[in-house]
Design a protein around this motif. Structure first.
Motif, PDB file in Angstrom:
ATOM      1  N   ALA B 188      58.549  23.571  41.918  1.00 24.37           N
ATOM      2  CA  ALA B 188      59.363  23.864  40.744  1.00 24.37           C
ATOM      3  C   ALA B 188      60.011  25.239  40.893  1.00 24.37           C
ATOM      4  O   ALA B 188      59.392  26.170  41.386  1.00 24.37           O
ATOM      5  CB  ALA B 188      58.503  23.820  39.494  1.00 24.37           C
ATOM      6  N   ASP B 189      61.284  25.355  40.469  1.00 24.86           N
ATOM      7  CA  ASP B 189      61.946  26.653  40.510  1.00 24.86           C
ATOM      8  C   ASP B 189      61.482  27.479  39.324  1.00 24.86           C
ATOM      9  O   ASP B 189      60.948  26.938  38.355  1.00 24.86           O
ATOM     10  CB  ASP B 189      63.458  26.469  40.468  1.00 24.86           C
ATOM     11  CG  ASP B 189      63.897  25.714  39.256  1.00 24.86           C
ATOM     12  OD1 ASP B 189      64.439  26.339  38.338  1.00 24.86           O
ATOM     13  OD2 ASP B 189      63.644  24.493  39.194  1.00 24.86           O
ATOM     14  N   ASP B 190      61.683  28.799  39.389  1.00 25.56           N
ATOM     15  CA  ASP B 190      61.103  29.659  38.346  1.00 25.56           C
ATOM     16  C   ASP B 190      61.723  29.434  36.969  1.00 25.56           C
ATOM     17  O   ASP B 190      61.046  29.598  35.963  1.00 25.56           O
ATOM     18  CB  ASP B 190      61.134  31.149  38.719  1.00 25.56           C
ATOM     19  CG  ASP B 190      62.172  31.489  39.746  1.00 25.56           C
ATOM     20  OD1 ASP B 190      62.534  30.574  40.500  1.00 25.56           O
ATOM     21  OD2 ASP B 190      62.616  32.638  39.802  1.00 25.56           O
ATOM     22  N   VAL B 191      63.001  29.034  36.922  1.00 21.95           N
ATOM     23  CA  VAL B 191      63.617  28.800  35.611  1.00 21.95           C
ATOM     24  C   VAL B 191      62.922  27.637  34.920  1.00 21.95           C
ATOM     25  O   VAL B 191      62.489  27.735  33.773  1.00 21.95           O
ATOM     26  CB  VAL B 191      65.122  28.497  35.760  1.00 21.95           C
ATOM     27  CG1 VAL B 191      65.734  28.229  34.407  1.00 21.95           C
ATOM     28  CG2 VAL B 191      65.826  29.652  36.439  1.00 21.95           C
ATOM     29  N   THR B 192      62.792  26.524  35.639  1.00 24.34           N
ATOM     30  CA  THR B 192      62.151  25.340  35.068  1.00 24.34           C
ATOM     31  C   THR B 192      60.715  25.650  34.655  1.00 24.34           C
ATOM     32  O   THR B 192      60.282  25.297  33.557  1.00 24.34           O
ATOM     33  CB  THR B 192      62.146  24.190  36.090  1.00 24.34           C
ATOM     34  OG1 THR B 192      63.477  23.979  36.544  1.00 24.34           O
ATOM     35  CG2 THR B 192      61.615  22.914  35.476  1.00 24.34           C
ATOM     36  N   LEU B 193      59.998  26.338  35.555  1.00 26.95           N
ATOM     37  CA  LEU B 193      58.597  26.632  35.262  1.00 26.95           C
ATOM     38  C   LEU B 193      58.453  27.527  34.040  1.00 26.95           C
ATOM     39  O   LEU B 193      57.592  27.294  33.182  1.00 26.95           O
ATOM     40  CB  LEU B 193      57.952  27.312  36.471  1.00 26.95           C
ATOM     41  CG  LEU B 193      56.930  26.469  37.231  1.00 26.95           C
ATOM     42  CD1 LEU B 193      56.338  27.255  38.369  1.00 26.95           C
ATOM     43  CD2 LEU B 193      55.837  25.983  36.307  1.00 26.95           C
ATOM     44  N   SER B 194      59.327  28.548  33.934  1.00 27.14           N
ATOM     45  CA  SER B 194      59.184  29.447  32.788  1.00 27.14           C
ATOM     46  C   SER B 194      59.550  28.721  31.495  1.00 27.14           C
ATOM     47  O   SER B 194      58.940  28.954  30.457  1.00 27.14           O
ATOM     48  CB  SER B 194      60.007  30.721  32.978  1.00 27.14           C
ATOM     49  OG  SER B 194      61.364  30.422  33.046  1.00 27.14           O
ATOM     50  N   ARG B 195      60.533  27.814  31.567  1.00 30.11           N
ATOM     51  CA  ARG B 195      60.862  27.017  30.378  1.00 30.11           C
ATOM     52  C   ARG B 195      59.709  26.081  30.023  1.00 30.11           C
ATOM     53  O   ARG B 195      59.413  25.841  28.862  1.00 30.11           O
ATOM     54  CB  ARG B 195      62.127  26.181  30.621  1.00 30.11           C
ATOM     55  CG  ARG B 195      63.387  26.997  30.732  1.00 30.11           C
ATOM     56  CD  ARG B 195      63.942  27.316  29.356  1.00 30.11           C
ATOM     57  NE  ARG B 195      64.773  28.517  29.396  1.00 30.11           N
ATOM     58  CZ  ARG B 195      66.050  28.527  29.714  1.00 30.11           C
ATOM     59  NH1 ARG B 195      66.654  27.427  30.019  1.00 30.11           N
ATOM     60  NH2 ARG B 195      66.723  29.656  29.726  1.00 30.11           N
ATOM     61  N   ALA B 196      59.061  25.540  31.054  1.00 31.13           N
ATOM     62  CA  ALA B 196      57.935  24.634  30.811  1.00 31.13           C
ATOM     63  C   ALA B 196      56.785  25.394  30.153  1.00 31.13           C
ATOM     64  O   ALA B 196      56.106  24.871  29.275  1.00 31.13           O
ATOM     65  CB  ALA B 196      57.484  23.995  32.115  1.00 31.13           C
ATOM     66  N   LEU B 197      56.596  26.656  30.579  1.00 32.78           N
ATOM     67  CA  LEU B 197      55.545  27.468  29.966  1.00 32.78           C
ATOM     68  C   LEU B 197      55.882  27.775  28.515  1.00 32.78           C
ATOM     69  O   LEU B 197      55.038  27.675  27.630  1.00 32.78           O
ATOM     70  CB  LEU B 197      55.372  28.771  30.745  1.00 32.78           C
ATOM     71  CG  LEU B 197      54.468  28.694  31.981  1.00 32.78           C
ATOM     72  CD1 LEU B 197      54.562  29.968  32.787  1.00 32.78           C
ATOM     73  CD2 LEU B 197      53.023  28.440  31.566  1.00 32.78           C
ATOM     74  N   GLU B 198      57.165  28.157  28.281  1.00 26.22           N
ATOM     75  CA  GLU B 198      57.591  28.457  26.908  1.00 26.22           C
ATOM     76  C   GLU B 198      57.385  27.255  26.003  1.00 26.22           C
ATOM     77  O   GLU B 198      56.976  27.387  24.855  1.00 26.22           O
ATOM     78  CB  GLU B 198      59.085  28.803  26.881  1.00 26.22           C
ATOM     79  CG  GLU B 198      59.413  30.209  27.314  1.00 26.22           C
ATOM     80  CD  GLU B 198      60.913  30.364  27.566  1.00 26.22           C
ATOM     81  OE1 GLU B 198      61.698  29.592  26.968  1.00 26.22           O
ATOM     82  OE2 GLU B 198      61.282  31.235  28.368  1.00 26.22           O
ATOM     83  N   GLY B 199      57.675  26.075  26.534  1.00 26.55           N
ATOM     84  CA  GLY B 199      57.633  24.873  25.689  1.00 26.55           C
ATOM     85  C   GLY B 199      56.327  24.125  25.788  1.00 26.55           C
ATOM     86  O   GLY B 199      56.269  22.942  25.496  1.00 26.55           O
ATOM     87  N   ARG B 200      55.252  24.798  26.180  1.00 26.54           N
ATOM     88  CA  ARG B 200      53.972  24.082  26.334  1.00 26.54           C
ATOM     89  C   ARG B 200      53.463  23.615  24.968  1.00 26.54           C
ATOM     90  O   ARG B 200      53.811  24.194  23.941  1.00 26.54           O
ATOM     91  CB  ARG B 200      52.956  24.973  27.026  1.00 26.54           C
ATOM     92  CG  ARG B 200      52.509  26.166  26.205  1.00 26.54           C
ATOM     93  CD  ARG B 200      51.563  27.034  27.001  1.00 26.54           C
ATOM     94  NE  ARG B 200      51.006  28.086  26.179  1.00 26.54           N
ATOM     95  CZ  ARG B 200      51.629  29.231  25.894  1.00 26.54           C
ATOM     96  NH1 ARG B 200      52.845  29.462  26.365  1.00 26.54           N
ATOM     97  NH2 ARG B 200      51.058  30.142  25.125  1.00 26.54           N
ATOM     98  N   MET B 201      52.667  22.564  25.010  1.00 24.92           N
ATOM     99  CA  MET B 201      52.193  21.967  23.752  1.00 24.92           C
ATOM    100  C   MET B 201      50.675  21.845  23.753  1.00 24.92           C
ATOM    101  O   MET B 201      50.046  21.829  24.795  1.00 24.92           O
ATOM    102  CB  MET B 201      52.815  20.579  23.572  1.00 24.92           C
ATOM    103  CG  MET B 201      54.287  20.630  23.285  1.00 24.92           C
ATOM    104  SD  MET B 201      54.964  18.989  23.043  1.00 24.92           S
ATOM    105  CE  MET B 201      54.735  18.255  24.636  1.00 24.92           C
ATOM    106  N   GLU B 202      50.111  21.727  22.539  1.00 24.77           N
ATOM    107  CA  GLU B 202      48.676  21.451  22.426  1.00 24.77           C
ATOM    108  C   GLU B 202      48.396  20.123  23.107  1.00 24.77           C
ATOM    109  O   GLU B 202      49.130  19.163  22.890  1.00 24.77           O
ATOM    110  CB  GLU B 202      48.267  21.343  20.945  1.00 24.77           C
ATOM    111  CG  GLU B 202      48.460  22.603  20.124  1.00 24.77           C
ATOM    112  CD  GLU B 202      47.525  23.734  20.526  1.00 24.77           C
ATOM    113  OE1 GLU B 202      46.460  23.438  21.091  1.00 24.77           O
ATOM    114  OE2 GLU B 202      47.879  24.904  20.273  1.00 24.77           O
ATOM    115  N   SER B 203      47.339  20.082  23.902  1.00 22.83           N
ATOM    116  CA  SER B 203      47.061  18.802  24.546  1.00 22.83           C
ATOM    117  C   SER B 203      45.786  18.193  23.958  1.00 22.83           C
ATOM    118  O   SER B 203      45.078  18.839  23.202  1.00 22.83           O
ATOM    119  CB  SER B 203      46.919  18.958  26.045  1.00 22.83           C
ATOM    120  OG  SER B 203      45.642  19.467  26.345  1.00 22.83           O
TER     121      SER B 203
END
Lengths: 260, 203
Positions: B188-203
Motif C-alpha cells: 500500500a502507498d502511504d496516501v492510501t494507508l494514512s487515509r485507511a488509518l484516518e478512516g478506521r472503524m470499531e471492529s
C-alpha cells in the motif's frame, strides 16, 4: 554497450492519460533522462499495487523496463507524495500549472538537473505554507531562464539603451522591457510600473528566500503575474490550460460562491 | 491506414478502415476482425450491425441524472422505491453500473461525464455540474455522495464540488478510501494507508 534492459530512475509524474483497458501512459520528468512517456500496465484496477505511487505530482523511484515504443514501469515506490497539495484546491491547481509549464517547456529526453530540482523545490513550497502565488512567480522566472528565454530587464529590448528609473513598458514579443522612445513602434507592449520592474528584477536575480521577503499588494502581484504570463504565452505561442482554471477559482472565490 | 493494396476488395478495405478507428484496435487487429466478420453467418453480422445502429438511434442521456438511457427520464430516476434524498455523483455511466452491482445503494445518481483535469484543459464548464445544481434547487436532496475516482482528477473534482455545494446547506460526503479487498498491506502507498488509518472503524 546497449542500455540495460531494466533501469532505475527518480521521477516526478507530470500528467497521465488512459490507455486501453486498464493501462496509463504517464508523462514523467527525471533528472538524468529528462521528460519521457512511460507505460504503466494495469494501474487503473483497484488491485494495482502501483497506482497509488504513480499519481501525478508524486516524486517516486521507478524501475523501468525497456519497451518497444515507450518504457514500461516495472516497479515503483513513493519518495514524496506532497500530500498537503492534494487537500487544497488552490495549491493543487497551482502545482498542476507548474507541471504543465514543465511539460510545455522542456524537450523530451534531454537531461536537466537544475530544472528538475526547481520543480521538486516548487512542489515542496506549494505543499508547505508559503504564499503559492509568490512560489509560482519565482518558478516561472527561473524556468524561462533555465530554458534559454531569460527576459531582458536591464536595457531596452528595442534600442539597447539603459532602462531609466521611471514607468516603462513590457513587450513580450521583443523579449523584455522597452523604453519610452521605442514603445510606439512595438506591438503588444504594456505599461510596466517602476515597482513591478523592481519585483521582476528581484525574481530574476535573487534567491527564493529573498523573493519570499518581498511584500506585494494585490494590484502589484496582479501586474507582475500579468507580465510574466504574457511573456510565457508569447514564448510558448499558446495559452496554458491550468492558468484559466486558477483564474476561475479566483473569480468564484472572490464573488458570491455560485449563482443557483 | 489507406495504403491497403488493390488486393483487398474495396468493401473489405472500408470495413478494416472503420474497425481501425476503434480504441485499442491496431492495423493487424482490424484486419483480423474484418476477416472474421466476413466468415461470420449473415444473421450474426446483421444482428451486430443492427445493434450498432440501434444504440445510436435509441440511446439518449437522462435529463435528470445524465446517465445513458433508452427512456427519458431513466429507470432509476423514475423508480419510486428509491431514496430521493441522496444523490451519488460519479464520473462515468460505467461507475453507476459498478455501484448498482453492490446492491447496497438505494439512492439516485448523477453522472458528470468526466473529471476536472486543468492540465488537459478540462474545466468545470465541461462537466454536467449546472445540471447537478438544478437538481438541488427543489430542496428534496439532503445528501450528496461524491463518488469520483480516488485519483488526482477525481479528487480535484470532489474538492471543487465541495466548495461549490457547501453554501447550499446539503450534507456532502465522500466515498471512503482505504485498502482494497485482496490487497497486501506491504504494497500500500502511504496516501492510501494514512487515509485507511484516518478512516478506521470499531471492529
Amino acid at each position: 554497450m546497449a542500455a540495460p534492459r531494466v533501469y532505475k530512475t527518480e521521477a516526478v509524474v507530470l500528467r497521465q492519460r488512459r490507455l486501453g483497458e486498464a493501462d496509463r501512459i504517464l508523462v514523467i520528468y527525471t533528472p538524468a533522462l529528462g521528460k519521457m512517456d512511460v507505460k504503466a500496465r494495469g494501474v487503473r484496477k483497484t488491485t494495482s499495487r502501483m497506482s497509488g505511487h504513480l499519481q501525478p505530482l508524486t516524486r517516486c523511484m521507478l524501475q523501468l523496463a525497456q519497451g518497444h515504443v515507450s518504457d514500461v514501469v516495472a516497479g515503483c515506490e513513493t519518495l514524496e507524495s506532497f500530500q498537503p497539495l492534494r487537500d487544497d484546491l488552490d495549491r493543487l491547481s497551482r502545482a498542476l500549472y507548474a507541471a504543465e509549464l514543465i511539460d510545455r517547456f522542456v524537450p523530451e529526453r534531454a537531461h536537466s538537473y537544475p530544472t528538475y530540482r526547481l520543480l521538486v523545490e516548487t512542489l515542496r513550497r506549494l505543499a508547505g505554507s508559503d504564499d503559492p502565488d509568490t512560489v509560482l512567480r519565482f518558478f516561472e522566472m527561473r524556468l524561462v531562464d533555465q530554458c534559454g528565454f531569460r527576459p531582458e530587464l536591464e536595457v531596452c529590448s528595442g534600442c539597447g539603451s539603459r532602462i531609466e528609473s521611471e514607468q516603462n513598458h513590457f513587450a513580450p514579443l521583443s523579449g523584455g522591457v522597452v523604453c519610452r522612445g521605442c514603445v510606439a513602434a512595438l506591438a503588444g507592449a504594456r505599461v510596466l510600473s517602476l515597482n513591478a520592474l523592481k519585483v521582476l528584477r528581484v525574481l530574476q536575480r535573487e534567491s527564493y528566500n529573498d523573493v519570499a521577503r518581498v511584500r506585494m499588494d494585490g494590484a502589484m502581484a496582479d501586474e507582475v503575474e500579468r507580465h510574466l504570463r504574457s511573456y510565457i504565452v508569447s514564448v510558448l505561442e499558446r495559452d496554458l490550460n491550468a492558468a484559466s482554471f486558477i483564474e476561475r477559482l479566483r473569480r468564484e472565490g472572490a464573488g458570491h460562491a455560485v449563482e443557483v | 491506414m489507406n495504403e491497403s493494396t488493390p488486393a483487398t476488395a474495396a468493401p473489405l478495405a472500408r470495413l478494416i478502415d472503420e474497425l481501425y478507428k476503434l480504441p485499442g484496435i491496431g492495423p493487424k487487429s482490424a484486419q483480423r476482425l474484418a476477416y472474421y466478420l466476413l466468415r461470420m453467418p449473415a444473421v450474426e453480422a446483421q444482428s451486430l450491425a443492427s445493434a450498432i445502429v440501434e444504440v445510436k438511434e435509441r440511446i439518449t442521456f437522462c435529463a435528470i441524472c445524465q446517465n445513458v438511457t433508452e427512456i427519458d427520464p431513466c429507470g432509476i430516476c423514475t423508480d419510486s422505491q428509491r431514496d430521493r434524498t441522496i444523490v451519488c455523483v460519479v464520473e462515468e455511466p460505467l461507475d453507476i453500473m459498478a455501484i448498482e452491482r453492490t446492491q447496497s445503494y438505494r439512492g439516485l445518481h448523477h453522472v458528470l461525464h468526466g473529471a476536472i483535469s486543468p492540465i488537459d484543459g478540462i474545466g468545470p464548464e465541461d462537466l454536467k455540474i449546472s445540471e447537478l445544481l438544478n437538481r438541488l434547487r427543489s430542496g428534496e436532496v439532503k445528501e450528496i455522495i461524491l463518488a469520483t475516482n480516488p485519483n488526482l482528477e477525481g479528487e480535484a473534482t470532489a474538492m471543487y464540488l465541495t466548495r461549490l455545494l457547501r453554501p447550499l446547506g446539503v450534507r456532502i460526503t465522500r466515498l471512503a478510501r482505504g485498502l482494497p479487498v485482496g490487497g497486501d498491506l506491504e504494497y500500500a502507498d502511504d496516501v492510501t494507508l494514512s487515509r485507511a488509518l484516518e478512516g478506521r472503524m470499531e471492529s
